[in-house]
Enzyme design. Structure first.
Site, PDB file in Angstrom:
ATOM      1  N   HIS A  69      26.590  66.261  49.929  1.00 26.12           N
ATOM      2  CA  HIS A  69      26.894  67.679  50.187  1.00 26.12           C
ATOM      3  C   HIS A  69      26.112  68.543  49.194  1.00 26.12           C
ATOM      4  CE1 HIS A  69      29.037  71.326  48.891  1.00 26.12           C
ATOM      5  NE2 HIS A  69      29.540  71.428  50.119  1.00 26.12           N
TER       6      HIS A  69
ATOM      7  N   SER B 210      35.022  70.777  47.201  1.00 29.67           N
ATOM      8  CA  SER B 210      33.991  71.812  47.214  1.00 29.67           C
ATOM      9  C   SER B 210      34.574  73.169  47.572  1.00 29.67           C
ATOM     10  CB  SER B 210      32.896  71.463  48.215  1.00 29.67           C
ATOM     11  OG  SER B 210      31.962  72.528  48.261  1.00 29.67           O
TER      12      SER B 210
END
Ligand code: 6PG
Length: 469
Positions: free
Chosen positions: A185, A128
């Site tokens: 997430h 990410s």
């Protein structure tokens, strides 16, 4: 020159990741399906760098030192399968393949099995941080084969973002754990983005604030308890003026939110394992409703409603809104961590919530100051079922809830939709209710389907002939 590491897929994320690895003193072999992209990358970004271009998977594999270590940065789904089908037969037992895309966790499980047949270590790894993170330091959520992780750990740790508690890279557990953590997430990411969008809507349509004024509010929030990447970029977005029209650019953007599916998967899995994640779910549905642009435009003239004006004292409302947003953002994290714990039990991931919070502290899209406190809370109580139960977060609820109830009333009275905020308070009000009206649902199920029910005053399973007597 044999390469220490390989990158397959040279879209922006792949390119930046390759440059990141190279910058840590490794030689990197790169391969892209279309040759043009590789040549362009070499010409524009790799001068003087230890990057080895290759033009077939065979050439790529031969360029790597053994055991080979490589990362796939290709589109999740069939594109990944297509590469793996060609790649696996070219590799040797002991090689390590990292899938750095947003793969669905069930695909990752399947690919681990396939890789295992060739003796290949396969790591489903969430990465990410967007383009910038890939280049300067992403958050890395690895899962799968532990032995494989140990071989690439040094490289992954070196390229990761460095947070307040060290490099934001960790091995989370077996199987698809890494991709599952990344999926949740993204679910949290959707929920925080939706919360910010709702706060923006309340200020913009409700309070008729200008983009510059709203930017200042977000700046203030970002300097306080809400300090985080998504609040930081929201301020910057609000300050951007369109050079052609002189208007805030955000006002000129079509209000139809796209999605690539990770928030939806997160919600689907929450439903599958029976984990309550309503704020994440509502954020996915909010994007779905936003996509119905034409229908919404027509419905505006058909379905009546209030005029969206919030008639409250602006400063008071903004104070209430700050607490509201804090609670809703916290609800997103709380539900996400809860889902990870439930999934960990269900799927044998053996996740460590404190470690997840630590890895999310820097590099990733949901990085936030509050994660430091969350990691601490999970270290003290690893099985804490909901972060709101821990003192610092209970205080956020205690301090913010009456303001939230006022914001809710004003938003509903003005007709501004706030699905994420609504879901957060409903979730918390339900969670703190010792008794819910589910007794009525049980009675109805028993009435029409003889599904039986339990009683609170005696043991056993009961059925009533409701129409008789
Ligand atoms: C990240 C992001 C990244 C991507 C999202 C966007 O952590 O870097 O989450 O993975 O930007 O997948 O997702 P949507 O297109 O579904 O909004």
């Amino acid at each position: 020159m044999s390469a220490d590491f390989g990158v397959i897929g040279l879209a922006v994320m792949g390119q930046n990741l390759a440059l990141n690895v190279e910058s840590r003193d490794y030689t990197v072999a790169v391969y892209n399906r279309t040759r043009f992209r590789t040549d362009e990358f070499m010409r524009d970004k790799c001068e003087g760098k230890r990057v080895v271009p290759t033009h077939s998977l065979k050439e790529f594999v031969e360029a790597l030192s053994v055991p080979r270590k490589m990362i796939l940065m290709v589109k999740a789904g069939p594109a990944t399968d297509a590469v793996l089908e060609q790649l696996f037969p070219l590799l040797s037992s002991g090689d390590v393949v990292i899938d750095g895309g947003n793969a669905h966790y069930s695909d990752t499980e399947k690919r681990i099995q396939q890789a295992g047949k060739h003796g290949i270590h396969y790591l489903g790894t969430g990465i990410s941080g967007g383009e910038d993170g890939a280049l300067h330091g992403p958050a890395i959520m690895a899962g799968g084969d532990r032995e494989g992780y140990e071989q690439v750990e040094e490289i992954l740790v070196k390229i990761a973002a460095v947070g307040p508690e060290g490099p934001c890279c960790a091995y989370f557990g077996p199987g698809s754990s890494g991709h599952y953590v990344k999926m949740v997430h993204n679910g949290i990411e959707y929920a925080i983005m939706e919360t910010i969008a709702e706060a923006y809507d309340l200020m913009s349509r409700g309070l008729k604030m200008t983009a510059q004024k709203m930017a200042s509010v977000f700046a203030e929030w970002n300097n306080g308890d809400l300090s985080s990447y998504l609040f930081e970029i929201t301020e910057k977005i609000l300050r951007r003026v369109d050079p052609d029209t002189g208007k805030p650019l955000v006002d000129l953007i079509l209000d139809r939110a796209a999605q690539k599916g990770t928030g939806k998967w997160s919600t689907q899995s929450a439903l599958d394992i029976g984990s309550p994640a309503p704020t994440i779910a509502m954020s996915v549905f909010a994007r779905v409703i936003s996509a119905l642009k034409e229908e919404r435009v027509e419905a505006q003239d058909v379905l009546s409603g209030p005029d969206n004006k919030i008639s409250a004292d602006r400063d008071e409302f903004l104070r209430d809104l700050f607490g509201t947003v804090k609670i809703t953002v916290l609800a997103a994290y709380a539900q996400g961590f809860r889902q990870l714990q439930d999934a960990s039990r269900e799927r044998g991931y053996n996740l460590d919530s404190a470690e997840v919070a630590r890895v999310w502290m820097a590099g990733c899209i949901i990085r936030a100051r509050t994660l430091t406190q969350m990691a601490q809370v999970f270290r003290e109580e690893p099985d804490l079922p909901l972060v709101f139960l821990a003192t610092p977060f209970r205080e956020v609820w205690d301090k913010g809830q009456s303001g939230l109830r006022r914001v809710l009333a004003q938003a509903h009275a003005s007709g501004i939709p706030i699905p994420a905020i609504d879901s957060a308070i409903d979730f918390l009000d339900a969670y703190r209710s010792a008794r819910l009206p589910a007794n009525m649902i049980q009675a109805q199920r028993d009435f029409f389907g003889a599904h039986t029910y339990k009683r609170i005053d005696k043991d056993g399973v009961f059925h009533t002939k409701w129409e008789e007597g």
